[in-house]
Design a protein around this motif. Structure first.
Motif, short mmCIF file in Angstrom:
data_model
loop_
_atom_site.label_atom_id
_atom_site.label_comp_id
_atom_site.label_asym_id
_atom_site.label_seq_id
_atom_site.Cartn_x
_atom_site.Cartn_y
_atom_site.Cartn_z
N LEU A 135 0.78 -1.20 0.00
CA LEU A 135 -0.19 0.00 -0.13
C LEU A 135 1.02 1.38 -0.17
O LEU A 135 0.36 2.30 -0.10
N ILE A 136 2.17 1.11 0.05
CA ILE A 136 3.03 2.32 0.26
C ILE A 136 3.23 2.47 -1.28
O ILE A 136 4.24 1.64 -1.93
N PRO A 137 3.09 3.47 -2.07
CA PRO A 137 3.33 4.02 -3.06
C PRO A 137 4.98 4.08 -3.57
O PRO A 137 5.34 3.47 -4.76
N SER A 138 5.67 4.51 -2.63
CA SER A 138 7.18 4.83 -2.54
C SER A 138 7.86 3.51 -2.82
O SER A 138 9.03 3.51 -3.17
N ALA A 139 7.29 2.50 -1.98
CA ALA A 139 8.06 1.01 -1.94
C ALA A 139 8.29 0.83 -3.23
O ALA A 139 7.70 0.40 -4.50
N ARG A 140 9.58 0.14 -3.61
CA ARG A 140 9.78 -0.42 -4.90
C ARG A 140 10.17 -1.98 -4.99
O ARG A 140 10.53 -2.61 -4.14
N THR A 231 13.93 -0.73 -11.46
CA THR A 231 13.25 -0.53 -10.55
C THR A 231 14.06 -0.31 -9.25
O THR A 231 13.81 0.19 -8.20
N ARG A 232 15.41 -0.67 -9.32
CA ARG A 232 16.31 -0.65 -8.15
C ARG A 232 15.78 -1.38 -6.93
O ARG A 232 16.06 -0.94 -5.72
N ALA A 233 14.95 -2.26 -7.16
CA ALA A 233 14.27 -3.01 -6.01
C ALA A 233 15.16 -4.13 -5.46
O ALA A 233 16.11 -4.66 -5.86
N ALA A 234 15.07 -4.17 -4.11
CA ALA A 234 15.89 -5.22 -3.38
C ALA A 234 15.69 -6.65 -3.62
O ALA A 234 14.48 -6.77 -4.30
N ALA A 235 16.50 -7.52 -3.54
CA ALA A 235 16.29 -8.98 -3.99
C ALA A 235 15.11 -9.52 -3.33
O ALA A 235 14.47 -10.31 -4.19
N TRP A 236 15.03 -9.36 -2.09
CA TRP A 236 13.70 -9.76 -1.46
C TRP A 236 12.02 -8.71 -1.62
O TRP A 236 11.09 -9.12 -0.96
N CYS A 292 11.70 1.08 3.47
CA CYS A 292 10.87 0.27 2.78
C CYS A 292 11.59 -1.06 2.51
O CYS A 292 11.07 -2.15 2.91
N ASP A 293 12.63 -1.01 2.10
CA ASP A 293 13.56 -2.28 2.03
C ASP A 293 13.74 -3.19 3.23
O ASP A 293 13.78 -4.00 3.12
N GLY A 294 14.07 -2.07 4.20
CA GLY A 294 14.43 -2.55 5.60
C GLY A 294 12.97 -3.39 5.95
O GLY A 294 13.04 -4.73 6.61
N LEU A 295 12.14 -2.90 5.92
CA LEU A 295 10.71 -3.50 6.20
C LEU A 295 10.42 -4.72 5.42
O LEU A 295 10.04 -5.96 5.85
N GLY A 296 10.95 -4.76 4.21
CA GLY A 296 10.70 -5.87 3.26
C GLY A 296 11.54 -7.08 3.59
O GLY A 296 11.11 -8.37 3.69
#
Length: 381
Positions: A135-140, A231-236, A292-296
């Motif tokens: 639900l967080i728009p900025s989360a990648r 996207t620069r998204a984290a691996a998880w 957000c990556d930390g929460l992921g």
């Protein structure tokens, strides 16, 4: 000075997040035990010397010095029976010297529910985090393709004939759907020769490849890079959809467990494992990179904790579940002395493995940090 304060702040945040995962797990056991009216002696966040304690409604709540876990002491469910209970809760066998105190026998289904409650709370927490992040728009989020972007000359990938633009589809017979899958399979393979299947345009090819082990980190390397990750998204963080994300979390953990229990993969998988130091390092880096990556990572860690605690090993929740199921099915309990010695044996084994992982991760962290500092010093004008 400012950097020290910022670093300290992030360290405190990481400790708080990790402690929250522990509190959630142990709170599951606590709530279930109290619902059944069982005696709960203590609820501790952390291990070792007690820094602060307060008793509330018969339970001693503790904050302990080593923030690497926690525990809840429920004597009626304790597999070792190491704590004597109050006289009103024990039965006396014999008289005079040698009086033997035994834990109160409770219905097996209560032991089962109490043992399950901890891992299930971690699952619930993981679901909450997955939904919140969605639900967080900025989360990648995003899946990084297993397409090769660049190949390093004379590296394992180059020697195998892999080229930029190739898409890896399997390694050692195991399907690869993303760059994260690719990295996982390479670590499990280690330094052994393995078959790699790839797509080059419309053509499907199979090549033999032997990963190279980095002397400092111990990681197995292909010496190839992925295509740029927009996207620069984290691996998880591959999926915004919570269901798909949680399925991926569980699947990645089961893949590692399969590697550990497969004879030809066990050694290399074990070498790739990380312990508390690695977990703390990754959590710290992700919180600093993007909260957000930390929460992921916390979501992934909670799924990890739930599954690992359900393994049928004495001293873990899965061991308690196993003993409770035995009692429910066969209408008789595993003898206390067997439970005690199995628990003590596996406790020693797990503590030994944990010590090895901590030492190995610490050496790796120090070596990598030293190499980075030396490289930086050499590059200075």
């Amino acid at each position: 000075m400012v950097e020290i304060l910022i670093t300290t702040f992030y360290i405190i945040v990481c400790i708080a997040l990790f402690s929250l995962a522990v509190i959630v797990h142990e709170a599951g056991h606590l709530i279930a035990a109290l619902k059944f009216g069982l005696k709960v002696e203590a609820f501790s966040v952390g291990f070792g010397p007690v820094l602060y304690k307060k008793t509330f409604k018969g339970v001693e709540y503790r904050l302990s010095a080593i923030p690497l876990g926690g525990y809840v002491s429920i004597p009626d469910v304790d597999p070792e029976g190491t704590r004597a209970l109050e006289s009103s809760q024990v039965k006396v066998e014999g008289q005079g010297e040698g009086v033997k105190l035994a834990k109160k026998e409770i219905p097996a289904y209560q032991e089962l529910v109490v043992a399950l409650a901890g891992p299930m709370m971690n699952v619930v927490f993981a679901v909450v985090l997955a939904v919140a992040l969605a639900l967080i728009p900025s989360a990648r989020f995003g899946v990084v393709s297993a397409e090769i972007g660049r190949v390093i000359e004379d590296g394992p990938a180059a020697k195998a004939g892999i080229m930029a633009g190739d898409i890896i589809t399997s390694i050692g017979g195991h399907s690869v759907k993303s760059w994260t899958d690719l990295q996982t399979e390479v670590q499990i393979v280690g330094a052994k020769e393995t078959e790699v299947e790839l797509k080059r345009g419309e053509e499907t090819l199979k090549v033999k490849l032997t990963p190279e082990i980095d002397e400092v980190s111990g990681a197995a390397l292909l010496m190839a890079y992925s295509t740029p990750n927009e996207t620069r998204a984290a691996a998880w963080m591959p999926y915004r959809n919570p269901i798909e994300q949680l399925k991926w979390d569980a699947g990645s953990i089961f893949r590692v467990l399969k590697g550990l229990t497969t004879p030809k993969e066990a050694k290399s998988t074990g070498k790739a494992l990380g312990g508390p130091v690695m977990i703390a390092t990754v959590l710290y880096s992700q919180v600093r990179r993007d909260f957000c990556d930390g929460l992921g990572f916390m979501r992934y860690l909670n799924v990890n904790l739930a599954i690992l605690n359900l393994l049928p090993i004495p001293v873990l929740d899965g061991g308690l579940i196993l003993f409770a199921l035995f009692a429910l099915i066969f209408r008789r309990r595993v003898p206390d002395f067997i439970v005690k010695y199995l628990s003590l044996f596996f406790m020693v084994v797990l503590l030994g493995l944990m010590a090895i992982l901590i030492l190995r991760d610490s050496v790796r962290f120090y070596t990598i940090h030293t190499r980075v500092e030396n490289t930086s010093a050499v590059s200075q004008p």
